[in-house]
Design an enzyme around this catalytic site. Structure first.
Site, PDB file in Angstrom:
ATOM      1  N   HIS A   1      65.980 -26.636 -16.126  1.00  0.00           N
ATOM      2  CA  HIS A   1      64.759 -27.428 -16.242  1.00  0.00           C
ATOM      3  C   HIS A   1      63.941 -26.835 -17.393  1.00  0.00           C
ATOM      4  O   HIS A   1      63.857 -25.611 -17.554  1.00  0.00           O
ATOM      5  CB  HIS A   1      63.962 -27.425 -14.931  1.00  0.00           C
ATOM      6  CG  HIS A   1      64.519 -28.400 -13.920  1.00  0.00           C
ATOM      7  ND1 HIS A   1      64.371 -28.251 -12.562  1.00  0.00           N
ATOM      8  CD2 HIS A   1      65.229 -29.557 -14.097  1.00  0.00           C
ATOM      9  CE1 HIS A   1      64.970 -29.274 -11.946  1.00  0.00           C
ATOM     10  NE2 HIS A   1      65.486 -30.067 -12.842  1.00  0.00           N
TER      11      HIS A   1
ATOM     12  N   HIS B   1      54.707 -19.866 -10.209  1.00  0.00           N
ATOM     13  CA  HIS B   1      55.160 -21.242 -10.394  1.00  0.00           C
ATOM     14  C   HIS B   1      54.208 -22.229  -9.723  1.00  0.00           C
ATOM     15  O   HIS B   1      54.611 -23.184  -9.064  1.00  0.00           O
ATOM     16  CB  HIS B   1      56.589 -21.415  -9.833  1.00  0.00           C
ATOM     17  CG  HIS B   1      57.333 -22.568 -10.439  1.00  0.00           C
ATOM     18  ND1 HIS B   1      57.399 -23.793  -9.845  1.00  0.00           N
ATOM     19  CD2 HIS B   1      58.015 -22.699 -11.595  1.00  0.00           C
ATOM     20  CE1 HIS B   1      58.115 -24.626 -10.592  1.00  0.00           C
ATOM     21  NE2 HIS B   1      58.499 -23.973 -11.665  1.00  0.00           N
TER      22      HIS B   1
ATOM     23  N   HIS C   1      67.874 -21.750 -14.500  1.00  0.00           N
ATOM     24  CA  HIS C   1      68.382 -23.122 -14.478  1.00  0.00           C
ATOM     25  C   HIS C   1      67.838 -23.875 -15.678  1.00  0.00           C
ATOM     26  O   HIS C   1      66.956 -23.373 -16.389  1.00  0.00           O
ATOM     27  CB  HIS C   1      68.028 -23.830 -13.164  1.00  0.00           C
ATOM     28  CG  HIS C   1      66.564 -24.051 -12.935  1.00  0.00           C
ATOM     29  ND1 HIS C   1      65.628 -23.035 -12.889  1.00  0.00           N
ATOM     30  CD2 HIS C   1      65.845 -25.195 -12.728  1.00  0.00           C
ATOM     31  CE1 HIS C   1      64.428 -23.536 -12.654  1.00  0.00           C
ATOM     32  NE2 HIS C   1      64.526 -24.842 -12.558  1.00  0.00           N
TER      33      HIS C   1
ATOM     34  N   ASP D   1      60.969 -26.188 -18.203  1.00  0.00           N
ATOM     35  CA  ASP D   1      59.932 -25.163 -18.086  1.00  0.00           C
ATOM     36  C   ASP D   1      60.504 -23.766 -17.873  1.00  0.00           C
ATOM     37  O   ASP D   1      59.756 -22.793 -17.796  1.00  0.00           O
ATOM     38  CB  ASP D   1      58.930 -25.523 -16.980  1.00  0.00           C
ATOM     39  CG  ASP D   1      59.582 -25.739 -15.619  1.00  0.00           C
ATOM     40  OD1 ASP D   1      60.680 -26.309 -15.558  1.00  0.00           O
ATOM     41  OD2 ASP D   1      58.978 -25.327 -14.614  1.00  0.00           O
ATOM     42  N   HIS D   2      61.833 -23.675 -17.794  1.00  0.00           N
ATOM     43  CA  HIS D   2      62.466 -22.360 -17.629  1.00  0.00           C
ATOM     44  C   HIS D   2      63.303 -21.931 -18.840  1.00  0.00           C
ATOM     45  O   HIS D   2      63.780 -20.815 -18.883  1.00  0.00           O
ATOM     46  CB  HIS D   2      63.325 -22.339 -16.355  1.00  0.00           C
ATOM     47  CG  HIS D   2      62.491 -22.443 -15.114  1.00  0.00           C
ATOM     48  ND1 HIS D   2      62.192 -21.356 -14.325  1.00  0.00           N
ATOM     49  CD2 HIS D   2      61.829 -23.499 -14.566  1.00  0.00           C
ATOM     50  CE1 HIS D   2      61.402 -21.740 -13.326  1.00  0.00           C
ATOM     51  NE2 HIS D   2      61.178 -23.047 -13.453  1.00  0.00           N
TER      52      HIS D   2
END
Lengths: 306, 306
Positions: free
Chosen positions: B67, B273, B65, B69-70
């Site tokens: 966001h 995470h 996805h 941080d990904h």
């Protein structure tokens, strides 16, 4: 009396391709507790944590150009500032398109930052004042790279004159005169005599300055913008035996960086933006110090205090 | 006979805000020398170098996805692949908007990659096959997060049956029959007799599988997509005492991750995470192992081999 802080912390010293030990470009400059972040390559927020720099104190971020190794750490840093509760405004000085990039990333990730960002678009023509407060001024100046790129010049404002309190007593000058004296004016003693400023004050320490010369071809005219700078950061992606490669890629060699320091009459030079092809960096020091002896290498976590 | 490789390497275990020791999410999965990069948080390329993973071997990148941080490590990784001479195609499986973000960043930095990228847009409805070759299949399945998010399921294809060469000789079955036998068919001996497959072959080892459950609320229906998985990665941003916080932020707790492993009849569970609020992570293991004992923590550089 101790001087106000003027500290540069190196967060990343690599050129476009990071290595296992060298991060993309970023630096944190603290002048009198104003924290200026200069470029923000990938993983800058991790480096800030590693070196225990409080990133919520950063209110001004300067981005030299939009090659990824100079700004790709910014979206993540902005998100972390938000997640950790930031409310105060952040000013970002950068080429205009950065605003578009940040907006797109934030809208696609459905991120609404809890604090305002003010974008100040930089221009790569001439010397431009970007920031000013009581103690510090910051300017941009043009560099020569493949895309629009600026350097940044950080300068303390001249300090006020130092009062000699013993002389004040000796000449019967009241405290009400101090402000005029600090500004360089003469004082009037209690008995009406005019006492020359020079009799009651001493020269302040000269203001200090730092010039950040991000990715650039060597070009002599750049020296005009940074004359007599106390500390000069200049990229040196290559050694002189790769000067043809430096020219093609719009970068500089260690020898060219040292030559610039000399042309600018700088006091100190720090080299950085090293190509990943180099493991050990001793040759950079050797090459530069032949031309400009007050030289050192940017290494992750190094702090240089003026 | 040694089995083909099935190795997972953890590159980052932090949630949105990285810490001095934990990086944003990324993992490298090697199945039979196919290298799959799963999510690509900031500094993934630095982690790949640190753990001596050859990133030019990565031909497939899966982004759960958008966001930051990904995926914020992706533009830098793509640029480094280019600078280090990549020519072969790279496939990126991700929500459609990622293509727009990468295009904007590359156009503003005047970057023309020397290799082709093929974007395969993911869809967060149902189980979708994203990739298939002779040995491996990859599927996406929906997660429940604040924005469109998918998990990924990596599965070996069933291996062919193992031939027992001694039995082949004993029954005078020629080598020409081997392909049929491997496929499960019976063989014909030199004298015309039909020899049942079961007499000449043994069962292959069962195919292995890995499920990657990125950011998600706990929801039981997810277990349907990942039944009997050998290794399950499940986010556990929080401990159970913060389950309200987990719900509000569309994340899971260690207890919920362990419950999902149980519902899915997984063989092993790895948690990751982790919120930056947690320093030590022992409580995550304690909490999860009460429900699902075959659990371990994602830590930077850890390799899990099936």
């Amino acid at each position: 009396m101790s001087r106000q802080t003027f500290d540069l912390t190196i967060l990343g010293s690599s050129s476009a391709t990071p290595t296992a030990t060298r991060n993309p470009t970023s630096q944190l400059l603290n002048i009198a507790e104003r924290f200026f972040l200069i470029d923000c390559g990938e993983a800058t927020q991790i480096q800030l944590r590693r070196f225990k720099c409080k990133f919520q104190k950063i209110d001004h971020i300067f981005i030299s150009h939009l090659h990824g190794d100079h700004f790709l750490g910014l979206p993540g840093l902005l998100a972390s500032m938000h997640l950790l509760g930031r409310k105060q405004e952040l000013c970002i000085y950068a080429p205009a398109a950065l605003e578009e990039i940040i907006s797109l990333i934030n809208s696609q990730s459905d991120t609404m930052l809890n604090y305002p960002i003010r974008f100040i678009h930089t221009d790569d023509k001439g010397l431009n004042k970007l920031y000013e407060d009581q103690k510090v001024e910051v300017f941009s100046f043009p560099l020569k790279h493949r895309i629009k790129t600026t350097g940044f010049l950080f300068r303390e404002k001249p300090a006020m004159r130092n009062i000699d309190k013993f002389k004040l007593e000796k000449h019967h000058v009241s405290l009400a005169e101090i402000h005029k004296l600090k500004m360089g004016e003469d004082a009037i003693a209690d008995d009406g005599r005019i006492i020359p400023n020079a009799e009651l004050t001493t020269d302040p320490l000269p203001p200090r300055s730092y010039a950040y010369c991000s990715d650039t071809l060597f070009h002599e005219e750049m020296a005009d913008f940074i004359q007599h700078v106390d500390l000069l950061y200049h990229e040196s992606t290559f050694l002189e035996d790769k000067k043809d490669r430096a020219k093609v890629t719009f970068h500089s060699t260690a020898m060219q960086a040292a030559t610039m320091a000399r042309l600018a009459h700088a006091k100190q030079l720090v080299l950085g933006h090293f190509s990943a092809r180099y493991g050990e960096l001793d040759d950079f020091l050797t090459e530069a110090s032949g031309i400009f002896p007050q030289v050192e290498l940017a290494t992750e976590g190094k702090k240089i205090s003026l």
